[in-house]
Design a protein around this motif. Structure first.
Motif, short mmCIF file in Angstrom:
data_model
loop_
_atom_site.label_atom_id
_atom_site.label_comp_id
_atom_site.label_asym_id
_atom_site.label_seq_id
_atom_site.Cartn_x
_atom_site.Cartn_y
_atom_site.Cartn_z
N THR A 158 0.85 -1.19 0.00
CA THR A 158 0.00 0.00 0.00
C THR A 158 0.88 1.25 0.00
N GLY A 159 0.30 2.36 -0.37
CA GLY A 159 0.98 3.65 -0.23
C GLY A 159 1.68 4.09 -1.51
N PRO A 160 1.99 5.40 -1.58
CA PRO A 160 2.60 5.96 -2.78
C PRO A 160 4.10 5.67 -2.87
N VAL A 161 4.63 4.85 -2.00
CA VAL A 161 6.06 4.57 -1.81
C VAL A 161 6.80 5.88 -1.51
N THR A 162 6.87 6.18 -0.23
CA THR A 162 7.65 7.35 0.17
C THR A 162 9.12 7.06 -0.11
N LYS A 163 9.87 8.11 -0.36
CA LYS A 163 11.31 7.90 -0.60
C LYS A 163 11.96 7.28 0.63
N ASN A 164 11.41 7.61 1.81
CA ASN A 164 11.97 7.04 3.03
C ASN A 164 11.67 5.54 3.18
N MET A 165 10.72 5.01 2.39
CA MET A 165 10.39 3.58 2.47
C MET A 165 10.88 2.79 1.26
N ARG A 166 11.43 3.45 0.27
CA ARG A 166 11.80 2.78 -0.96
C ARG A 166 12.76 1.60 -0.71
N GLU A 167 13.80 1.88 0.06
CA GLU A 167 14.80 0.84 0.29
C GLU A 167 14.19 -0.35 1.05
N ALA A 168 13.35 -0.06 2.03
CA ALA A 168 12.73 -1.14 2.81
C ALA A 168 11.84 -2.00 1.91
N LEU A 169 11.15 -1.37 0.96
CA LEU A 169 10.31 -2.13 0.03
C LEU A 169 11.18 -3.03 -0.86
N GLU A 170 12.25 -2.46 -1.38
CA GLU A 170 13.15 -3.26 -2.23
C GLU A 170 13.71 -4.45 -1.45
N ARG A 171 14.13 -4.18 -0.22
CA ARG A 171 14.72 -5.25 0.59
C ARG A 171 13.71 -6.35 0.87
N THR A 172 12.48 -5.94 1.20
CA THR A 172 11.46 -6.95 1.49
C THR A 172 11.19 -7.78 0.24
N HIS A 173 11.15 -7.12 -0.90
CA HIS A 173 10.93 -7.83 -2.17
C HIS A 173 12.06 -8.83 -2.41
N ASN A 174 13.29 -8.40 -2.17
CA ASN A 174 14.42 -9.30 -2.39
C ASN A 174 14.41 -10.48 -1.42
N ALA A 175 13.86 -10.26 -0.23
CA ALA A 175 13.86 -11.33 0.78
C ALA A 175 12.74 -12.34 0.54
N THR A 176 11.84 -12.04 -0.39
CA THR A 176 10.72 -12.96 -0.66
C THR A 176 11.16 -13.95 -1.75
N PRO A 177 11.03 -15.25 -1.47
CA PRO A 177 11.52 -16.23 -2.45
C PRO A 177 10.67 -16.25 -3.73
N ASP A 178 11.29 -16.59 -4.85
CA ASP A 178 10.58 -16.78 -6.12
C ASP A 178 9.91 -18.14 -6.11
N PRO A 179 8.83 -18.39 -6.84
CA PRO A 179 8.08 -17.34 -7.53
C PRO A 179 7.24 -16.53 -6.55
N LYS A 180 7.06 -15.26 -6.86
CA LYS A 180 6.30 -14.39 -5.96
C LYS A 180 5.47 -13.42 -6.79
N TRP A 181 4.44 -12.90 -6.18
CA TRP A 181 3.57 -11.95 -6.86
C TRP A 181 3.44 -10.69 -6.03
N VAL A 182 3.30 -9.60 -6.70
CA VAL A 182 3.12 -8.33 -6.00
C VAL A 182 1.73 -7.80 -6.32
N VAL A 183 0.96 -7.57 -5.28
CA VAL A 183 -0.39 -7.01 -5.42
C VAL A 183 -0.39 -5.65 -4.74
N THR A 184 -0.84 -4.62 -5.42
CA THR A 184 -0.94 -3.33 -4.76
C THR A 184 -2.40 -3.05 -4.38
N ILE A 185 -2.56 -2.37 -3.28
CA ILE A 185 -3.88 -2.01 -2.78
C ILE A 185 -3.99 -0.49 -2.75
N GLY A 186 -4.98 0.05 -3.45
CA GLY A 186 -5.26 1.48 -3.33
C GLY A 186 -4.71 2.32 -4.48
#
Ligand code: SF4
Lengths: 504, 176
Positions: free
Chosen positions: B92-120
């Motif tokens: 969720t969210g517009p991806v604040t610049k202060n959260m960008r890195e945390a989002l990337e890291r969480t994505h990298n930590a999720t094993p493949d195959p994976k899907w990304v669903v956005t809400i809102g």
């Protein structure tokens, strides 16, 4: 301070067209004099914000419910720090420096607060400084001592929670210190508001903290109306209060359930989840949106209650009054639950007063401030309700404040439905060609929301929205000390501070 | 006491019938699910939620998915605490610049195959926060997105039908 009117005690030049409370431009000595009233407890800090070359602080005299704004011009780019005398101002000044670049002289903690070095620019609302877009690396407070260890948590948490970072220093199980680091949800609302037409700015205000969208919409609308000297029609005032009480009910049900869930009592969580859902469905049936976003607008409200609205609300009241008392009974009679919530996370009354803590955080520690009563706004002056106040200051007291407020809100909804006047629901704002300033203080579910606006020809020239969480987050750090790490989620839920509302 | 409360809870079941999978969501998904994915998913999905700077409105409705009316778990959908156990990242969210890195890291930590669903609407393109110095604006600017569920915020029923589309997408595509 009650002997003299608040404005007589502030030495400064009164600004025309600032409503409903005065704003005075003060000298450096005048600024220091106002700041000195805060630690003495004679005034309460309501907000502190900036613009390109001035700083403002809003203060409240709790005896008389008078409010005033003091402004200091900063041609040299600095002003005397209020935080140097009064800790509740520290984070506000750190944020002000991040956004505007003005320097609070003597601020004891000059680390950045909202700026994490990711914006590509420093001081985005001041004279932009692109030469060195990163502040120095963030240094957490040092913790030294034998057998102390640190536990960093976040910004991404294990549950469905907003982003923030907590750093615990623990001695075995016991928390010695908690340091919060916030700002992850900073979206730059102040800058987006600058120059925005009133309609767009209202939509932004409604999205500062989604759980308080009605409260923010109302604070923004009332600030616009104060500036432009218009008044929403009586029916709109009642509809606004109806929405505000539905929002309070939904959030309090959610909080009571979530607190009990963190005390491992899932049955209450399930029950409160049902009550919350019933409120949101009624809100949708009455206003076409579950959270009632964008329903409060400058000049009134954007939609009226449908023909069957009153019946929907009476049905809702019947259901909530049937089920809620049983849930309360269950809470009251479950010893294992009380075991977790009683005497946990105690907030002392002095701290609640010093920080001017609003909502259930203040009212559970003896500070009975409620903006609906004082300074007050319509239609609450015509409705009967009490302010819930407890003294224990623990998690249990914060639960009980919410329980009593649910009961009060149910009564308020009933009174509002019964007394709802007929008539129009909106007047034209008509801000074209006018230059004026307005301010409002509105009671959201977690405390008083402050809105301040300068309007120039139908647009927002400057805006400031202050979430109650600014004066609650620092207190969470204080109450967790000496508790065990495992009780943090419980304390945190009982505060339920807003990340987005604070980070803006 | 506990019995009366339980009775009040279950006397009239409040759980609702499953909504139909969202048609638009099915179309958006048609390209992103392959057979391997289908085999891995079965009819169960582990979801890791990440708030990339939302106003918290979307979180409220995501929370509501677990209440007795929607009862997310009956569809084999559950929220997990670690990205390492997740099939789906729900952002969720517009991806604040202060959260960008945390989002990337969480994505990298999720094993493949994976899907990304956005809400809102924020997560789609920044919503009302687009254009700020402080937001990236749209999750797909940071990590690849398989499904957008729109709304401000989308209702729990809308989120649910989007998620059901995610688990039934592969079958639907076979039939089409
Ligand atoms: S889409 Fe709307 S409700 Fe969701 S985070 Fe954005 S502003 Fe808030």
């Amino acid at each position: 301070m009650s002997q003299m009117a608040l404005t007589d005690t502030i030495d400064g030049l009164k600004v025309e067209a600032h409503r409903p409370w005065p704003r005075l431009v003060v000298s450096e000595a005048g600024w220091r004099a106002v700041a000195a009233e805060l630690p003495a407890g004679r005034l309460t800090l309501l907000g502190l914000w900036g613009e390109r070359s001035a700083a403002h602080m809003a203060v409240l005299d709790e005896d008389t419910a008078e409010i005033a704004v003091a402004t200091i011009e900063c041609p040299q780019g600095s002003f005397p720090s209020v935080g140097a005398l009064h800790p509740p101002a520290i984070r506000l000044e750190r944020a002000l420096h991040d956004l505007y670049g003005l320097i609070p002289e003597g601020l004891p903690d000059d680390r950045p607060w909202l700026d994490h070095g990711c914006w590509g620019v420093r001081h985005p609302l001041g004279d932009r400084d692109n030469r060195d877009p990163k502040p120095p690396p963030y240094a957490f407070l040092p913790a030294e001592g034998e057998s102390l260890h640190q536990i960093p948590v976040g910004p991404v948490h294990a549950g469905i929670i907003e982003p923030g970072h907590f750093r615990f220093t623990a001695n075995g199980e016991t928390v010695v210190r908690l340091e919060e680091r916030l700002g992850y949800a900073h979206k730059g609302v102040d800058s987006l508001m600058t120059g925005a037409p009133l309609g767009k700015a209202a939509r932004l205000a409604a999205r500062v903290s989604g759980d308080s969208t009605v409260a923010y919409g109302l604070a923004f609308a009332r600030a616009v109306e104060a500036a432009l000297e218009i008044e929403a029609p009586p029916r709109a005032a009642y509809l606004r209060a109806l929405m505000a009480e539905l929002e309070r009910l939904a959030n309090h049900f959610g909080d009571i359930g979530a607190i009990c869930n963190d005390a491992s009592f899932a049955l209450m969580h399930a029950q409160c989840g049902i009550l919350r859902e019933r409120v949101l469905r009624a809100a949708h049936a009455c206003f076409g949106h579950r959270l009632m976003m964008d329903r409060v607008v400058p000049g009134g409200v954007s939609c009226d209650l449908p023909a069957e609205g009153a019946a929907t609300l009476r049905g809702l009241l019947d259901e909530l009054r049937r089920v809620f008392p049983r849930a309360v009974n269950l809470y009251d009679n479950t010893a294992s639950l009380q075991d977790r919530t009683a005497a946990t996370g105690v907030l002392r009354a002095e701290l609640a007063h010093q920080y001017g803590a609003g909502g259930f955080v203040g009212r559970a520690s003896g500070r009975a401030f409620d903006a609906r009563k004082r300074p007050g706004y319509t239609p609450y002056d015509r409705l009967d309700f009490d302010i819930a106040r407890f003294e224990a200051g623990d998690v249990n007291a914060r639960v009980w404040v919410r329980i009593r407020e649910v009961e009060q809100s149910l009564d308020l909804v009933e009174q509002i439905v019964r007394r709802m006047p007929a008539g129009p629901i909106k007047v034209e704002t008509g801000g074209e060609g006018r230059n004026a300033e307005g301010m409002a203080l509105v009671e959201g579910f977690r405390g008083d929301v402050l809105a301040w606006l300068r309007i120039d020809d139908g647009r927002v020239a400057n805006g400031y929205l202050r979430d109650p969480s600014w004066f609650q987050w620092p207190l969470l750090e204080a109450v967790i000390e000496g508790n065990i790490v495992a009780d943090f989620p419980l304390c945190n839920k009982s505060f339920n501070c807003s990340y987005s509302g604070h980070d803006l | 006491m506990r019995r009366t409360l339980l009775e009040s809870l279950i006397r009239r079941p409040v759980t609702e019938a499953a909504p139909a999978p969202d048609e638009a969501a099915l179309q958006e998904l048609a390209g992103s699910l392959d057979r391997a994915a289908r085999r891995r998913l079965g009819r169960s999905l582990s979801i890791r939620e990440i708030d990339a700077g939302s106003c918290n409105g979307c979180e409220l409705e995501i929370h509501a998915l677990s209440n007795a009316f929607y009862d997310l778990e009956r569809f084999g959908l559950r929220f997990v605490a670690s990205p390492r156990h997740a099939d789906v990242l729900m952002v969720t969210g517009p991806v604040t610049k202060n959260m960008r890195e945390a989002l990337e890291r969480t994505h990298n930590a999720t094993p493949d195959p994976k899907w990304v669903v956005t809400i809102g609407d924020c997560a789609l393109d920044g919503g009302v926060f687009a254009g700020s110095y402080a937001v990236v604006g749209g999750v797909s600017n940071v990590v690849p997105v398989d499904l957008h569920i729109r709304g401000c915020p989308p209702s729990p029923a809308e989120i649910l039908s989007g998620l059901i589309a995610l688990v039934t997408g592969a079958n639907h595509r076979k039939r089409a």
